[in-house]
Design an enzyme around this catalytic site. Structure first.
Site, short mmCIF file in Angstrom:
data_model
loop_
_atom_site.label_atom_id
_atom_site.label_comp_id
_atom_site.label_asym_id
_atom_site.label_seq_id
_atom_site.Cartn_x
_atom_site.Cartn_y
_atom_site.Cartn_z
N GLU A 63 0.86 -1.18 0.00
CA GLU A 63 0.00 0.00 0.00
C GLU A 63 0.90 1.23 0.00
O GLU A 63 1.67 1.43 0.94
CB GLU A 63 -0.93 0.02 1.22
CG GLU A 63 -1.88 1.22 1.20
CD GLU A 63 -2.69 1.38 2.49
OE1 GLU A 63 -3.69 2.10 2.45
OE2 GLU A 63 -2.29 0.79 3.52
N GLU A 117 4.95 4.54 3.76
CA GLU A 117 4.54 5.89 4.16
C GLU A 117 5.78 6.75 4.37
O GLU A 117 6.72 6.33 5.06
CB GLU A 117 3.71 5.83 5.44
CG GLU A 117 3.33 7.17 6.03
CD GLU A 117 2.49 8.01 5.07
OE1 GLU A 117 2.85 9.18 4.85
OE2 GLU A 117 1.47 7.49 4.56
N ASN A 177 10.15 6.91 0.22
CA ASN A 177 9.46 7.68 -0.80
C ASN A 177 9.01 6.76 -1.93
O ASN A 177 9.80 5.93 -2.41
CB ASN A 177 10.39 8.76 -1.34
CG ASN A 177 9.67 9.82 -2.15
OD1 ASN A 177 8.85 9.51 -3.01
ND2 ASN A 177 9.98 11.07 -1.88
N ASP A 237 -3.15 11.96 -1.70
CA ASP A 237 -3.26 13.41 -1.82
C ASP A 237 -3.68 13.75 -3.24
O ASP A 237 -3.03 13.34 -4.20
CB ASP A 237 -1.89 14.03 -1.51
CG ASP A 237 -1.98 15.55 -1.30
OD1 ASP A 237 -2.81 16.19 -1.99
OD2 ASP A 237 -1.23 16.07 -0.48
N ASP A 269 -12.14 9.67 -2.57
CA ASP A 269 -13.43 10.37 -2.52
C ASP A 269 -13.38 11.62 -3.40
O ASP A 269 -14.36 12.35 -3.48
CB ASP A 269 -13.78 10.77 -1.08
CG ASP A 269 -12.91 11.92 -0.58
OD1 ASP A 269 -11.68 11.86 -0.83
OD2 ASP A 269 -13.44 12.86 0.01
N THR A 308 -10.30 2.43 4.97
CA THR A 308 -9.25 3.19 5.62
C THR A 308 -9.88 4.16 6.61
O THR A 308 -11.10 4.34 6.63
CB THR A 308 -8.42 3.98 4.59
OG1 THR A 308 -9.19 5.09 4.14
CG2 THR A 308 -8.03 3.11 3.40
#
Length: 212
Positions: A44, A69, A96, A118, A154, A191
């Site tokens: 992920e 992350e 990264n 993002d 979303d 999530t």
């Protein structure tokens, strides 16, 4: 909400090598040895606080997972979940996403998850989106032939630009939902952001695609 700085985060990540991969470049092409099995590896990118990757590992013990992350102040929350769950099939990497091809060889990873990335809504920031062609090229370099990318958001604008980017790259879209939570999809794991946004009435978008 802006997360407060956690100056102790780096030290904590170093204190738990059982859960946090400390030198990922040294494991390139050898991830089966890290997990001590031949199970497929799913990653992920942008794992956030770790709810998705931890729950996926619980639901699929026959799959290995790595949550990736960059923000140390965020990934320490994922580490707390892993410490509590103590699962053998999930680990974290504080790296990264641009550098994934330096940590994984072709075919090391079987699937890439991108959840509520993002959106970088301004046109001048398009190249920072995790579904932009340069990132797709990185994913292709670590996935096998027909390796999969699964994406949820979303943000309608990000979803639309992602559909265009993925199509232009020549990937095959195998699943597209413009209202995922009202679909007949089974086995969804939410999530933290997904739960929050859906409770506000936000529509959730999802796609699956694979390289050809």
């Amino acid at each position: 909400m802006r997360l407060r700085n956690k100056p102790w985060a780096e030290e904590k990540l170093a204190d738990y090598p059982k859960y946090v991969i400390q030198q990922p470049k040294s494991h390139k092409g050898q991830w089966k040895e890290v997990f001590e099995n031949n199970n497929p590896l799913y990653i992920e990118v942008g794992t956030g606080k770790g709810r998705f990757i931890t729950e996926m590992a619980k639901a699929h013990p026959d799959v290995n997972f790595i949550g990736i992350e960059l923000a140390k102040r965020v990934i320490v929350s994922a580490l707390d979940l892993l410490i509590e769950a103590d699962l053998p099939n999930v680990k974290l990497m504080n790296v990264n996403a641009n550098d994934l091809h330096g940590f994984f060889a072709k075919g090391d990873v079987s699937r890439v998850y991108l959840n509520f990335s993002d959106p970088w809504p301004k046109n001048r920031h398009e190249k920072r989106r995790l579904t932009y062609e340069t990132f797709l090229k990185v994913y292709e370099s670590i996935l096998p032939e027909k390796g999969e990318v699964h994406f949820k958001t979303d943000n309608q604008g990000l979803f639309e630009s992602s559909l265009m980017s993925i199509s232009r790259y020549g990937m095959l879209l195998t699943y597209v939902s413009l209202d995922f939570h009202n679909s007949d999809y089974q086995g969804n794991i939410m999530t933290e952001y997904e739960e929050r946004f859906s409770q506000k009435g936000n529509r959730i978008y999802r796609l699956e695609a694979h390289f050809q």
